[in-house]
Design an enzyme around this catalytic site. Sequence first.
Site, PDB file in Angstrom:
ATOM      1  N   CYS A 126     -61.131 -18.259 -19.336  1.00 14.52           N
ATOM      2  CA  CYS A 126     -60.393 -19.537 -19.268  1.00 14.52           C
ATOM      3  C   CYS A 126     -60.998 -20.642 -20.141  1.00 14.52           C
ATOM      4  O   CYS A 126     -60.268 -21.351 -20.851  1.00 14.52           O
ATOM      5  CB  CYS A 126     -60.297 -20.000 -17.815  1.00 14.52           C
ATOM      6  SG  CYS A 126     -61.798 -19.710 -16.873  1.00 14.52           S
ATOM      7  N   HIS A 234     -60.426 -27.178 -16.124  1.00 15.57           N
ATOM      8  CA  HIS A 234     -61.758 -27.216 -16.731  1.00 15.57           C
ATOM      9  C   HIS A 234     -61.780 -28.315 -17.794  1.00 15.57           C
ATOM     10  O   HIS A 234     -60.785 -28.518 -18.500  1.00 15.57           O
ATOM     11  CB  HIS A 234     -62.075 -25.895 -17.431  1.00 15.57           C
ATOM     12  CG  HIS A 234     -62.227 -24.714 -16.527  1.00 15.57           C
ATOM     13  ND1 HIS A 234     -62.354 -24.805 -15.156  1.00 15.57           N
ATOM     14  CD2 HIS A 234     -62.296 -23.383 -16.818  1.00 15.57           C
ATOM     15  CE1 HIS A 234     -62.496 -23.585 -14.649  1.00 15.57           C
ATOM     16  NE2 HIS A 234     -62.448 -22.707 -15.634  1.00 15.57           N
TER      17      HIS A 234
HETATM   18  N1  LIG Z   1     -59.443 -18.227 -11.506  1.00 15.14           N
HETATM   19  C1  LIG Z   1     -59.456 -18.362 -12.835  1.00 15.14           C
HETATM   20  O1  LIG Z   1     -59.444 -19.467 -13.409  1.00 15.14           O
HETATM   21  C2  LIG Z   1     -59.442 -17.189 -13.681  1.00 15.14           C
HETATM   22  C3  LIG Z   1     -59.212 -17.363 -15.013  1.00 15.14           C
HETATM   23  C4  LIG Z   1     -59.186 -16.256 -15.831  1.00 15.14           C
HETATM   24  C5  LIG Z   1     -59.374 -15.024 -15.306  1.00 15.14           C
HETATM   25  N2  LIG Z   1     -59.599 -14.858 -13.981  1.00 15.14           N
HETATM   26  C6  LIG Z   1     -59.768 -13.489 -13.490  1.00 15.14           C
HETATM   27  O2  LIG Z   1     -58.660 -13.104 -12.704  1.00 15.14           O
HETATM   28  C7  LIG Z   1     -59.082 -12.241 -11.666  1.00 15.14           C
HETATM   29  C8  LIG Z   1     -58.635 -12.767 -10.305  1.00 15.14           C
HETATM   30  O3  LIG Z   1     -59.093 -14.078 -10.122  1.00 15.14           O
HETATM   31  P1  LIG Z   1     -58.573 -14.982  -8.902  1.00 15.14           P
HETATM   32  O4  LIG Z   1     -59.213 -16.291  -9.120  1.00 15.14           O
HETATM   33  O5  LIG Z   1     -57.089 -14.908  -8.756  1.00 15.14           O
HETATM   34  O6  LIG Z   1     -59.265 -14.208  -7.644  1.00 15.14           O
HETATM   35  P2  LIG Z   1     -58.779 -14.160  -6.133  1.00 15.14           P
HETATM   36  O7  LIG Z   1     -58.076 -15.387  -5.749  1.00 15.14           O
HETATM   37  O8  LIG Z   1     -59.982 -13.746  -5.363  1.00 15.14           O
HETATM   38  O9  LIG Z   1     -57.688 -12.940  -6.083  1.00 15.14           O
HETATM   39  C9  LIG Z   1     -58.026 -11.603  -6.300  1.00 15.14           C
HETATM   40  C10 LIG Z   1     -56.767 -10.734  -6.256  1.00 15.14           C
HETATM   41  O10 LIG Z   1     -57.100  -9.368  -6.602  1.00 15.14           O
HETATM   42  C11 LIG Z   1     -56.606  -8.512  -5.566  1.00 15.14           C
HETATM   43  N3  LIG Z   1     -57.438  -7.317  -5.476  1.00 15.14           N
HETATM   44  C12 LIG Z   1     -58.755  -7.235  -5.165  1.00 15.14           C
HETATM   45  N4  LIG Z   1     -59.156  -5.959  -5.168  1.00 15.14           N
HETATM   46  C13 LIG Z   1     -58.087  -5.200  -5.474  1.00 15.14           C
HETATM   47  C14 LIG Z   1     -57.848  -3.818  -5.636  1.00 15.14           C
HETATM   48  N5  LIG Z   1     -58.846  -2.915  -5.463  1.00 15.14           N
HETATM   49  N6  LIG Z   1     -56.613  -3.386  -5.956  1.00 15.14           N
HETATM   50  C15 LIG Z   1     -55.601  -4.283  -6.122  1.00 15.14           C
HETATM   51  N7  LIG Z   1     -55.752  -5.622  -5.993  1.00 15.14           N
HETATM   52  C16 LIG Z   1     -56.984  -6.073  -5.667  1.00 15.14           C
HETATM   53  C17 LIG Z   1     -56.667  -9.351  -4.336  1.00 15.14           C
HETATM   54  O11 LIG Z   1     -55.838  -8.795  -3.325  1.00 15.14           O
HETATM   55  P3  LIG Z   1     -56.124  -9.122  -1.746  1.00 15.14           P
HETATM   56  O12 LIG Z   1     -55.529 -10.462  -1.459  1.00 15.14           O
HETATM   57  O13 LIG Z   1     -55.407  -8.014  -1.076  1.00 15.14           O
HETATM   58  O14 LIG Z   1     -57.613  -9.067  -1.560  1.00 15.14           O
HETATM   59  C18 LIG Z   1     -56.118 -10.679  -4.880  1.00 15.14           C
HETATM   60  O15 LIG Z   1     -54.715 -10.579  -5.040  1.00 15.14           O
HETATM   61  C19 LIG Z   1     -60.604 -12.107 -11.831  1.00 15.14           C
HETATM   62  O16 LIG Z   1     -60.834 -10.956 -12.638  1.00 15.14           O
HETATM   63  C20 LIG Z   1     -60.987 -13.340 -12.595  1.00 15.14           C
HETATM   64  O17 LIG Z   1     -62.139 -13.138 -13.347  1.00 15.14           O
HETATM   65  C21 LIG Z   1     -59.612 -15.921 -13.153  1.00 15.14           C
END
Ligand SMILES: NC(=O)c1ccc[n+]([C@@H]2O[C@H](COP(=O)([O-])OP(=O)(O)OC[C@H]3O[C@@H](n4cnc5c(N)ncnc54)[C@H](OP(=O)(O)O)[C@@H]3O)[C@@H](O)[C@H]2O)c1
Length: 335
Positions: A126, A234
């Site tokens: 990001c 950010h």
């Molecule tokens: N937040 C940011 O600004 C940002 C920016 C760029 C990239 N990212 C990336 O995006 C990803 C998610 O971030 P987030 O902030 O959205 O995290 P989050 O709110 O913790 O959400 C994680 C998601 O992944 C799902 N998940 C976890 N384990 C899984 C599995 N084994 N199979 C299928 N689904 C699974 C979770 O499902 P459940 O609800 O069922 O647990 C939930 O839907 C990360 O890789 C992060 O590095 C985030």
Amino acid sequence: MKVAVVGATGLVGTKMLQVLEERNFPVTELIPVASEKSVGKEITFKGKQYKVVSVEDAIKQKPDVALFSAGGSTSLSQAPLFAAAGTTVIDNSSAWRMDPTKKLVVPEVNANVLTAEDKIIANPNCSTIQMVVALKPLHDKYKIKRVVVSTYQSVTGTGVKAVDQLFNERKGIDGPKAYPYQIDLNVLPHIDVFTENGYTKEEMKMVNETNKIMGDDSIKITATTVRIPVMGGHSESVNIEFLNDFDVAELRELLAKSPGIIVVDDPANLKYPMPLDAHDKDEVFVGRIRRDESQPNTLNCWIVSDNLRKGAATNAVQIAEYLYANHLIGQAVEA
Ligand SMILES: NC(=O)c1ccc[n+]([C@@H]2O[C@H](COP(=O)([O-])OP(=O)(O)OC[C@H]3O[C@@H](n4cnc5c(N)ncnc54)[C@H](OP(=O)(O)O)[C@@H]3O)[C@@H](O)[C@H]2O)c1
């Protein structure tokens, strides 16, 4: 287009659904996917209810495109299975970003590298995305020599658990922790894990990903990434040294007419970019544009963007839009 959103119950996944809906991406069938604990849960998309399914069930449905935001290990293990089923994966984790066989794409900068053969496409970090959107037009015109960036990153960048930690701390509730220390009323000069050279992984992502996206390893970059108790986006203080000199007014104008950028730079009227204003917007906001008077050909600026939008969901959906518009996915490819 049959679209799977893997991580549909998470912060980024929820935003992806919102962005797909808002931008009217041609979704004919939606497949929301999450971990086993969420299978069967209902989510709403365009006023219709959908049941969350498992990764295995989603692959069987052979979606045209799968937007992944479910963490690095899920991406590493599951993205190749989707790709093998013919699905184009656009992945938000860091799993594939530096793989030399995978494209790392910010549409305003390098969408032209994409082909129909790219079955796993990486969405950058990001903080890198918002910076390169602003660097690209400046590099084209003035040739960037070196970038020094310090970030002020929102807790939403860490996911649901971090947002809960901040609000729990505000309410005096002792809940689960996403960070090693209190985040409310604090600043953590630490994002992702520390590496051997003393930098964090987040800092090295900003260095390596910027070079890859810009397609230019000659740009020198050094970063300090910092977590602050903020929502909405950010912020980045960016110092840019160019090979060529520039006129500040001309440079400001160049940024203002570049894709995806809004210049907010009117100090006399106290106008500058802030996360509160960037929240839920797709653009990258640039302000505090001024010459660094300590050395020649150098600029200081302040770059703000919603990390869940342009930093994640919007960028991924824009990649899908580019693929669709250029007949690189879906029916046009099969035909
Ligand atoms: N937040 C940011 O600004 C940002 C920016 C760029 C990239 N990212 C990336 O995006 C990803 C998610 O971030 P987030 O902030 O959205 O995290 P989050 O709110 O913790 O959400 C994680 C998601 O992944 C799902 N998940 C976890 N384990 C899984 C599995 N084994 N199979 C299928 N689904 C699974 C979770 O499902 P459940 O609800 O069922 O647990 C939930 O839907 C990360 O890789 C992060 O590095 C985030």
